[in-house]
Design a protein around this motif. Structure first.
Motif, PDB file in Angstrom:
ATOM      1  N   GLY A   1       0.785  -1.225   0.000  1.00 20.28           N
ATOM      2  CA  GLY A   1       0.000   0.000   0.000  1.00 20.28           C
ATOM      3  C   GLY A   1       0.818   1.275   0.000  1.00 20.28           C
ATOM      4  O   GLY A   1       0.248   2.372  -0.022  1.00 20.28           O
ATOM      5  N   ASN A   2       2.153   1.171   0.043  1.00 18.06           N
ATOM      6  CA  ASN A   2       2.994   2.356   0.021  1.00 18.06           C
ATOM      7  C   ASN A   2       2.905   3.066  -1.329  1.00 18.06           C
ATOM      8  O   ASN A   2       2.717   2.421  -2.376  1.00 18.06           O
ATOM      9  N   THR A   3       3.041   4.367  -1.309  1.00 14.34           N
ATOM     10  CA  THR A   3       3.097   5.138  -2.562  1.00 14.34           C
ATOM     11  C   THR A   3       4.530   5.621  -2.780  1.00 14.34           C
ATOM     12  O   THR A   3       5.280   5.850  -1.823  1.00 14.34           O
ATOM     13  N   LEU A   4       4.902   5.771  -4.028  1.00 13.77           N
ATOM     14  CA  LEU A   4       6.249   6.225  -4.379  1.00 13.77           C
ATOM     15  C   LEU A   4       6.221   6.937  -5.709  1.00 13.77           C
ATOM     16  O   LEU A   4       5.284   6.776  -6.501  1.00 13.77           O
ATOM     17  N   ARG A   5       7.236   7.736  -5.937  1.00 12.43           N
ATOM     18  CA  ARG A   5       7.407   8.394  -7.225  1.00 12.43           C
ATOM     19  C   ARG A   5       8.273   7.497  -8.095  1.00 12.43           C
ATOM     20  O   ARG A   5       9.312   6.995  -7.657  1.00 12.43           O
ATOM     21  N   ALA A   6       7.834   7.314  -9.330  1.00 13.71           N
ATOM     22  CA  ALA A   6       8.553   6.395 -10.219  1.00 13.71           C
ATOM     23  C   ALA A   6       8.613   6.972 -11.628  1.00 13.71           C
ATOM     24  O   ALA A   6       7.710   7.695 -12.054  1.00 13.71           O
ATOM     25  N   ARG A   7       9.689   6.652 -12.327  1.00 11.85           N
ATOM     26  CA  ARG A   7       9.887   7.124 -13.702  1.00 11.85           C
ATOM     27  C   ARG A   7       9.338   6.095 -14.681  1.00 11.85           C
ATOM     28  O   ARG A   7       9.574   4.889 -14.543  1.00 11.85           O
ATOM     29  N   VAL A   8       8.614   6.576 -15.677  1.00  9.64           N
ATOM     30  CA  VAL A   8       8.055   5.700 -16.703  1.00  9.64           C
ATOM     31  C   VAL A   8       9.186   5.247 -17.635  1.00  9.64           C
ATOM     32  O   VAL A   8       9.886   6.072 -18.230  1.00  9.64           O
ATOM     33  N   ILE A   9       9.377   3.936 -17.759  1.00 12.99           N
ATOM     34  CA  ILE A   9      10.451   3.418 -18.611  1.00 12.99           C
ATOM     35  C   ILE A   9       9.926   2.542 -19.750  1.00 12.99           C
ATOM     36  O   ILE A   9      10.688   2.126 -20.626  1.00 12.99           O
ATOM     37  N   GLY A  10       8.631   2.251 -19.746  1.00 12.55           N
ATOM     38  CA  GLY A  10       8.056   1.421 -20.802  1.00 12.55           C
ATOM     39  C   GLY A  10       6.550   1.368 -20.653  1.00 12.55           C
ATOM     40  O   GLY A  10       5.947   2.071 -19.840  1.00 12.55           O
ATOM     41  N   ASP A  11       5.937   0.521 -21.473  1.00 10.64           N
ATOM     42  CA  ASP A  11       4.485   0.388 -21.450  1.00 10.64           C
ATOM     43  C   ASP A  11       4.046  -0.201 -20.115  1.00 10.64           C
ATOM     44  O   ASP A  11       4.349  -1.364 -19.808  1.00 10.64           O
ATOM     45  N   ASN A  12       3.383   0.619 -19.281  1.00 11.19           N
ATOM     46  CA  ASN A  12       2.938   0.209 -17.943  1.00 11.19           C
ATOM     47  C   ASN A  12       4.080  -0.348 -17.095  1.00 11.19           C
ATOM     48  O   ASN A  12       3.889  -1.275 -16.301  1.00 11.19           O
ATOM     49  N   THR A  13       5.257   0.244 -17.271  1.00  7.27           N
ATOM     50  CA  THR A  13       6.440  -0.166 -16.511  1.00  7.27           C
ATOM     51  C   THR A  13       7.124   1.075 -15.953  1.00  7.27           C
ATOM     52  O   THR A  13       7.349   2.045 -16.682  1.00  7.27           O
ATOM     53  N   VAL A  14       7.462   1.026 -14.652  1.00  7.88           N
ATOM     54  CA  VAL A  14       8.090   2.179 -13.997  1.00  7.88           C
ATOM     55  C   VAL A  14       9.243   1.700 -13.125  1.00  7.88           C
ATOM     56  O   VAL A  14       9.328   0.516 -12.773  1.00  7.88           O
ATOM     57  N   GLU A  15      10.118   2.662 -12.750  1.00  8.83           N
ATOM     58  CA  GLU A  15      11.179   2.358 -11.804  1.00  8.83           C
ATOM     59  C   GLU A  15      11.191   3.439 -10.731  1.00  8.83           C
ATOM     60  O   GLU A  15      11.003   4.623 -11.029  1.00  8.83           O
ATOM     61  N   PRO A  16      11.385   3.065  -9.469  1.00  7.40           N
ATOM     62  CA  PRO A  16      11.350   4.048  -8.383  1.00  7.40           C
ATOM     63  C   PRO A  16      12.453   5.098  -8.545  1.00  7.40           C
ATOM     64  O   PRO A  16      13.557   4.795  -8.998  1.00  7.40           O
ATOM     65  N   VAL A  17      12.124   6.343  -8.141  1.00  7.15           N
ATOM     66  CA  VAL A  17      13.134   7.407  -8.135  1.00  7.15           C
ATOM     67  C   VAL A  17      13.387   7.919  -6.724  1.00  7.15           C
ATOM     68  O   VAL A  17      14.316   8.693  -6.503  1.00  7.15           O
TER      69      VAL A  17
END
Length: 245
Positions: free
Chosen positions: A220-236
């Motif tokens: 349930g944690n929220t985080l900021r993430a960078r979009v790297i692909g189709d419905n794919t993100v990585e945490p920043v």
């Protein structure tokens, strides 16, 4: 843009209402017209090179708007307006002692090159793949807007629908919306060679390299993430725990 004494062209970008000066040995009206055409051709060659166009071919024809007199001195060629390839304006100025004059020329130009066109109809906003693109030889109305490299277009979207055979316009291209609010996303975290995948939910829309807020479905944690692909993100940054109840 001035032709130096060596006679070699100095290729510099030309823009609207550019004042370009070219020295030309001109003893007759015909020689002055040739000097204007050389200056116009240099501009179009530079424009095509800046756009990265493949196999460009340039044609120009200068037509004087008023009487052109012989000139025994170096004539200066100025580019007044080069915004339109098909109708540019140049002047030739002669500084003969006691007989100085200036004549305006309309230059009709054309640039033909191998450029990317739509191989099929493409809906506005849809991701463009290689199968939707082809290379064709075309005469260009807007040289700076055309593209010759399909790789610069693949994976992007067009703000406007493309018709089959239409030249793909650089200014219409945008990164597609890869993540949409409420969509399931794959959160990919990498650290010292270890890659972890966690299911998440997007809390905002994002294109490639945009930073969006996502919720980790596991805790349930929220985080900021960078979009790297189709419905794919990585945490920043570090995740934020949900509020306690």
């Amino acid at each position: 843009m001035r032709l130096p004494s060596s006679g070699k062209p100095n290729y510099l970008p030309l823009v609207a209402l550019l004042a370009c000066a070219c020295a030309a040995q001109a003893e007759s009206p015909a020689a002055l017209r040739d000097a204007v055409e050389r200056a116009a051709r240099m501009h179009l060659v530079d424009l095509a090179a800046t756009a990265g166009l493949r196999k460009p071919s340039v044609e120009v024809a200068a037509l004087p708007r008023n009487t052109v007199e012989p000139c025994t001195q170096n004539a200066r060629i100025d580019a007044l307006d080069t915004r339109s390839v098909t109708r540019m304006r140049f002047t030739a100025t002669c500084d003969d002692a006691g007989a100085a004059w200036s004549a305006e020329f309309i230059v009709r130009g054309s640039v033909t090159a191998d450029v990317v066109v739509a191989a099929a109809d493409v809906r506005a906003g849809s991701i463009i793949d290689a199968a939707a693109l082809a290379i064709e030889r075309r005469e260009l109305a807007n040289v700076a807007d055309a593209l010759s490299d399909p790789a610069a277009i693949e994976g992007k979207s067009s703000r406007r629908a493309l018709r089959r055979g239409q030249v793909v316009s650089r200014r219409w291209l945008i990164e597609p919306m890869l993540v949409k609010r409420g969509a399931d996303v794959n959160i990919v975290a990498r650290n010292t060679g270890v890659e972890v995948h966690v299911a998440g939910e997007a809390l905002g829309n994002g294109r490639r390299d945009d930073v969006v807020t996502v919720r980790n479905k596991t805790n349930g944690n929220t985080l900021r993430a960078r979009v790297i692909g189709d419905n794919t993100v990585e945490p920043v940054d570090a995740p934020t725990s949900p509020p306690s109840r």
